[in-house]
Design a protein around this motif. Structure first.
Motif, PDB file in Angstrom:
ATOM      1  N   TYR A  57       9.843  -5.742   9.631  1.00  0.00           N
ATOM      2  CA  TYR A  57       8.520  -5.901   9.037  1.00  0.00           C
ATOM      3  C   TYR A  57       8.302  -4.949   7.864  1.00  0.00           C
ATOM      4  CZ  TYR A  57       7.286  -8.974  12.883  1.00  0.00           C
ATOM      5  OH  TYR A  57       7.250 -10.020  13.759  1.00  0.00           O
ATOM      6  N   THR A  58       8.829  -3.734   7.981  1.00  0.00           N
ATOM      7  CA  THR A  58       8.689  -2.783   6.879  1.00  0.00           C
ATOM      8  C   THR A  58       9.437  -3.275   5.644  1.00  0.00           C
ATOM      9  OG1 THR A  58       8.396  -0.890   8.349  1.00  0.00           O
ATOM     10  CG2 THR A  58       9.199  -0.423   6.129  1.00  0.00           C
ATOM     11  N   ILE A  59      10.627  -3.800   5.848  1.00  0.00           N
ATOM     12  CA  ILE A  59      11.393  -4.317   4.711  1.00  0.00           C
ATOM     13  C   ILE A  59      10.657  -5.486   4.068  1.00  0.00           C
ATOM     14  CG2 ILE A  59      13.555  -5.388   3.994  1.00  0.00           C
ATOM     15  CD1 ILE A  59      14.944  -3.848   6.257  1.00  0.00           C
ATOM     16  N   VAL A  60      10.121  -6.380   4.878  1.00  0.00           N
ATOM     17  CA  VAL A  60       9.373  -7.524   4.344  1.00  0.00           C
ATOM     18  C   VAL A  60       8.180  -7.046   3.516  1.00  0.00           C
ATOM     19  CG1 VAL A  60       7.899  -9.483   4.979  1.00  0.00           C
ATOM     20  CG2 VAL A  60      10.125  -9.190   6.076  1.00  0.00           C
ATOM     21  N   GLN A  61       7.510  -6.019   3.993  1.00  0.00           N
ATOM     22  CA  GLN A  61       6.364  -5.490   3.247  1.00  0.00           C
ATOM     23  C   GLN A  61       6.767  -5.046   1.833  1.00  0.00           C
ATOM     24  OE1 GLN A  61       4.757  -2.397   5.696  1.00  0.00           O
ATOM     25  NE2 GLN A  61       3.852  -3.806   7.182  1.00  0.00           N
ATOM     26  N   HIS A  62       7.996  -4.574   1.701  1.00  0.00           N
ATOM     27  CA  HIS A  62       8.443  -4.099   0.399  1.00  0.00           C
ATOM     28  C   HIS A  62       8.829  -5.235  -0.546  1.00  0.00           C
ATOM     29  CE1 HIS A  62       8.415  -0.142   2.301  1.00  0.00           C
ATOM     30  NE2 HIS A  62       8.385   0.333   1.073  1.00  0.00           N
ATOM     31  N   LEU A  63       8.750  -6.456  -0.089  1.00  0.00           N
ATOM     32  CA  LEU A  63       8.864  -7.584  -1.016  1.00  0.00           C
ATOM     33  C   LEU A  63       7.659  -7.644  -1.950  1.00  0.00           C
ATOM     34  CD1 LEU A  63      10.169 -10.393   1.375  1.00  0.00           C
ATOM     35  CD2 LEU A  63      11.501  -9.127  -0.332  1.00  0.00           C
ATOM     36  N   GLU A  64       6.609  -6.899  -1.574  1.00  0.00           N
ATOM     37  CA  GLU A  64       5.392  -6.836  -2.401  1.00  0.00           C
ATOM     38  C   GLU A  64       5.274  -5.496  -3.123  1.00  0.00           C
ATOM     39  OE1 GLU A  64       3.471  -9.434  -2.715  1.00  0.00           O
ATOM     40  OE2 GLU A  64       4.606 -10.613  -1.247  1.00  0.00           O
ATOM     41  N   ASP A  65       6.327  -4.692  -3.120  1.00  0.00           N
ATOM     42  CA  ASP A  65       6.278  -3.376  -3.749  1.00  0.00           C
ATOM     43  C   ASP A  65       5.995  -3.521  -5.251  1.00  0.00           C
ATOM     44  OD1 ASP A  65       7.408  -0.402  -2.849  1.00  0.00           O
ATOM     45  OD2 ASP A  65       7.580  -0.774  -5.002  1.00  0.00           O
ATOM     46  N   GLU A  66       5.339  -2.522  -5.811  1.00  0.00           N
ATOM     47  CA  GLU A  66       5.019  -2.563  -7.247  1.00  0.00           C
ATOM     48  C   GLU A  66       6.271  -2.475  -8.113  1.00  0.00           C
ATOM     49  OE1 GLU A  66       2.484   0.745  -7.928  1.00  0.00           O
ATOM     50  OE2 GLU A  66       4.082   2.238  -7.705  1.00  0.00           O
ATOM     51  N   SER A  67       7.353  -1.954  -7.551  1.00  0.00           N
ATOM     52  CA  SER A  67       8.596  -1.782  -8.300  1.00  0.00           C
ATOM     53  C   SER A  67       9.542  -2.965  -8.069  1.00  0.00           C
ATOM     54  CB  SER A  67       9.304  -0.490  -7.869  1.00  0.00           C
ATOM     55  OG  SER A  67      10.659  -0.501  -8.253  1.00  0.00           O
ATOM     56  N   ALA A  68      10.008  -3.575  -9.156  1.00  0.00           N
ATOM     57  CA  ALA A  68      10.981  -4.663  -9.030  1.00  0.00           C
ATOM     58  C   ALA A  68      12.272  -4.161  -8.398  1.00  0.00           C
ATOM     59  CB  ALA A  68      11.272  -5.270 -10.398  1.00  0.00           C
TER      60      ALA A  68
END
Length: 283
Positions: free
Chosen positions: A225-236
């Motif tokens: 779930y944490t990794i999935v959340q980083h699909l929305e990270d501000e950094s490409a």
């Protein structure tokens, strides 16, 4: 024979040239001569200018002769830090175990640049004898030294380093956190998952990148779930790391968020990574 001597003399003069192209060309031609040129390069070290010593260190590393090991160890104590750095790299490239003991001794040098570069060389050498001394170096007062020790331990991959490394994920220095985050993934101990999850919201872009990368390396389902959340990270860069981590994780639940990323992410490299990840997952 006289012609060869003249060619070598001219190449050594070019190695000391103020012209960068000449220096580079001379170094390449010297490298092509292999082990036979090593004694000439070593003999030139003591009287050479800093620029030439730098080129000699690089050239010796590319040649890879065992005869260069101890002279390169001496260059670790050069007064120019960039020469120390290239000597360390050269020792790592040569990979001769005779360098291990003097490099470990250099971890106690009063000059932090020497400690940093000795740690880097030990990481490239990958000898387990360096593990405990490098763990001790994680407590160094100089952040660049601590970061170099963490990176070296990651390359060696010994789990004994983990307990001392985990607190460094909260270190004040950005580069210490970056290198620690990556090193923990290289070591691959799943006991580090919780600490990496706690560090996943770090303000540093490249800390988050390496945390997510390491979570992918660990392939621990708790990180999904944490990794999935980083699909929305501000950094490409972080989003791309998350995509690649999900591919490594291999969880079928990742298909939907990866498909969404492939279709909607604003960055082309992230979309392409998502496409590749979906193929890896069989979609």
């Amino acid at each position: 024979m006289e012609n060869i001597k003249n060619e070598i003399r001219d190449l050594m003069l070019d190695l000391a040239s103020d012209n960068g192209d000449k220096r580079q060309s001379a170094a390449v031609q010297l490298i092509e001569r292999g082990d036979a040129i090593v004694p000439t390069l070593i003999a030139a070290m003591n009287e050479a200018t800093p620029q030439t010593r730098y080129m000699i260190a690089w050239t010796l590393g590319e040649i890879g002769s065992p005869d260069a090991v101890m002279p390169l160890v001496e260059l670790l104590h050069d007064r120019e830090s960039r020469i120390q750095e290239w000597a360390a790299r050269a020792l790592g490239e040569i990979g001769d175990e005779r360098a291990v003991a003097p490099l470990i001794a250099s971890l106690n040098d009063e000059d932090p640049a020497i400690r940093r570069n000795a740690a880097a060389a030990l990481g490239w050498l990958g000898d387990e004898r360096a593990v405990e001394p490098l763990i001790d170096l994680l407590k160094d007062d100089v952040a660049t030294v601590t970061g170099s020790a963490a990176a070296a331990l990651g390359l060696i991959g010994d789990k004994r380093a983990v307990p001392t490394m985990l607190p460094l994920l909260k270190h004040d220095d950005l580069w210490v956190r970056i290198r620690t985050a990556k090193a923990l993934g290289q070591i691959g101990d799943f006991h580090t998952t919780e600490a990496l999850l706690d560090a996943s919201d770090d303000k540093g872009e490249w800390v988050r990148y390496n945390v997510v990368w390491s979570l992918g390396q660990l392939s621990d389902g708790r990180a999904y779930y944490t990794i999935v959340q980083h699909l929305e990270d501000e950094s490409a860069n972080v989003r791309r790391s998350a995509v690649e981590a999900l591919a490594k994780l291999g969880d079928p639940r990742a298909v939907e968020p990866l498909d969404e990323t492939m279709r909607r992410d604003p960055d082309a490299t992230v979309r392409h990574a998502a496409y590749t990840a979906l193929k890896t997952l069989g979609e």
